[in-house]
Scaffold this motif. Sequence first.
Motif, short mmCIF file in Angstrom:
data_model
loop_
_atom_site.label_atom_id
_atom_site.label_comp_id
_atom_site.label_asym_id
_atom_site.label_seq_id
_atom_site.Cartn_x
_atom_site.Cartn_y
_atom_site.Cartn_z
N GLU A 163 0.82 -1.21 0.00
CA GLU A 163 0.00 0.00 0.00
C GLU A 163 0.85 1.26 0.00
O GLU A 163 0.34 2.36 0.17
N CYS A 164 2.17 1.08 -0.17
CA CYS A 164 3.10 2.20 -0.18
C CYS A 164 3.66 2.43 -1.58
O CYS A 164 3.90 1.47 -2.32
N VAL A 165 3.89 3.67 -1.89
CA VAL A 165 4.68 4.01 -3.07
C VAL A 165 5.99 4.58 -2.57
O VAL A 165 6.02 5.29 -1.56
N ALA A 166 7.08 4.24 -3.22
CA ALA A 166 8.40 4.76 -2.86
C ALA A 166 8.87 5.71 -3.95
O ALA A 166 8.58 5.50 -5.13
N VAL A 167 9.59 6.75 -3.55
CA VAL A 167 10.13 7.72 -4.50
C VAL A 167 11.64 7.62 -4.47
O VAL A 167 12.26 7.88 -3.44
N ALA A 179 12.05 -4.56 -4.27
CA ALA A 179 12.19 -5.82 -3.53
C ALA A 179 11.34 -5.84 -2.27
O ALA A 179 10.94 -6.91 -1.79
N ALA A 180 11.05 -4.66 -1.73
CA ALA A 180 10.20 -4.56 -0.54
C ALA A 180 8.73 -4.73 -0.87
O ALA A 180 7.89 -4.83 0.03
N GLY A 181 8.40 -4.75 -2.15
CA GLY A 181 7.02 -4.93 -2.57
C GLY A 181 6.25 -3.64 -2.74
O GLY A 181 5.02 -3.65 -2.83
N MET A 182 6.96 -2.52 -2.80
CA MET A 182 6.32 -1.23 -3.00
C MET A 182 6.24 -0.90 -4.48
O MET A 182 7.06 -1.36 -5.28
N ARG A 183 5.29 -0.06 -4.84
CA ARG A 183 5.28 0.53 -6.18
C ARG A 183 6.30 1.67 -6.16
O ARG A 183 6.31 2.47 -5.22
N VAL A 184 7.12 1.73 -7.17
CA VAL A 184 8.24 2.66 -7.14
C VAL A 184 8.07 3.74 -8.21
O VAL A 184 7.87 3.43 -9.39
N ILE A 185 8.15 4.97 -7.77
CA ILE A 185 8.20 6.09 -8.70
C ILE A 185 9.66 6.52 -8.82
O ILE A 185 10.31 6.82 -7.82
N ALA A 186 10.15 6.54 -10.03
CA ALA A 186 11.53 6.97 -10.27
C ALA A 186 11.53 8.44 -10.68
O ALA A 186 10.77 8.85 -11.55
N VAL A 187 12.40 9.20 -10.01
CA VAL A 187 12.66 10.59 -10.40
C VAL A 187 14.17 10.65 -10.62
O VAL A 187 14.93 10.99 -9.71
N PRO A 188 14.64 10.28 -11.81
CA PRO A 188 16.08 10.14 -12.04
C PRO A 188 16.84 11.45 -11.82
O PRO A 188 16.39 12.52 -12.23
N HIS A 189 17.99 11.31 -11.15
CA HIS A 189 18.87 12.46 -10.97
C HIS A 189 19.58 12.71 -12.30
O HIS A 189 20.11 11.79 -12.91
N PRO A 190 19.63 13.97 -12.77
CA PRO A 190 20.23 14.22 -14.09
C PRO A 190 21.71 13.87 -14.17
O PRO A 190 22.20 13.50 -15.25
N ARG A 191 22.41 13.95 -13.05
CA ARG A 191 23.85 13.66 -13.07
C ARG A 191 24.16 12.19 -12.83
O ARG A 191 25.18 11.67 -13.28
N ALA A 200 13.65 0.02 -15.20
CA ALA A 200 12.55 -0.81 -15.69
C ALA A 200 11.67 -1.34 -14.56
O ALA A 200 10.54 -1.77 -14.81
N LEU A 201 12.16 -1.30 -13.33
CA LEU A 201 11.37 -1.76 -12.19
C LEU A 201 10.35 -0.72 -11.72
O LEU A 201 9.47 -1.03 -10.93
N ALA A 202 10.49 0.50 -12.21
CA ALA A 202 9.63 1.58 -11.74
C ALA A 202 8.20 1.41 -12.21
O ALA A 202 7.93 1.01 -13.34
N TRP A 203 7.29 1.74 -11.34
CA TRP A 203 5.86 1.77 -11.65
C TRP A 203 5.57 2.96 -12.55
O TRP A 203 4.86 2.87 -13.53
N ARG A 204 6.18 4.09 -12.20
CA ARG A 204 6.08 5.30 -13.01
C ARG A 204 7.42 6.03 -12.97
O ARG A 204 8.15 5.93 -11.98
N VAL A 205 7.70 6.76 -14.04
CA VAL A 205 8.91 7.59 -14.12
C VAL A 205 8.45 9.03 -14.30
O VAL A 205 7.70 9.34 -15.23
N LEU A 206 8.90 9.91 -13.40
CA LEU A 206 8.54 11.32 -13.46
C LEU A 206 9.77 12.15 -13.80
O LEU A 206 10.89 11.82 -13.39
#
Length: 219
Positions: A163-167, A179-191, A200-206
Amino acid sequence: MIVLLLMEACVFDLDGVLVDSEPVWEEVRRAFVAEHGGTWQPDTQSRLMGMSTGEWAAYLHELGVEMAPDDIARGVVDQMAARYQDGVPLMPGSVAAVRRLAGRLTLGLASSSPRRLIDVALAAAGLTECFTATVSTEEVPRGKPAPDGYLEAAGRIRVAPGECVAVEDSSNGLRSAHAAGMRVIAVPHPRYPPAPDALALAWRVLPDLDALTPASLLT
């Protein structure tokens, strides 16, 4: 009729997500290694991202730093704390993003930073009260990419991992939260962009934290 549901909780990473600290960590640790007889390798920074304090101190020792890992950790963290005294480098949009979600979800934090630096950074940003619980990977058996930090954060905020999303921003962080079973939002660092397999594991990429809104967490 399709019913959209908001996730129950959001667990943030700190370094590279809320605080633009990865360049500072790299600068401080790079200089520390050079000053104490070690040799920085081309993949050192990417390997260090997500490691707990004990893990990265042991790794710097393996690079040839002529000190015990505990002394390495103490020396590097002291230098990081000194740098933070001059101002914590916040990521663009980080304060607004946390406050935007704090009124709608339970917030936690799972960071590879030492407890000392977590508390300083959140206090400097005025965000301490927004988080129900925060976890340093110093406080769990394994650092990222192991799921320990995220599982501990879920336990402390009393929300099931599913029930958690991770950023997250880093490869090891994405792997850890997934691996913890969370939905993962990726906010990639530009550097320091994550590896393609981790992204590819991310639920969403922002593209940035301005895009992190309650609507982005609807399922």
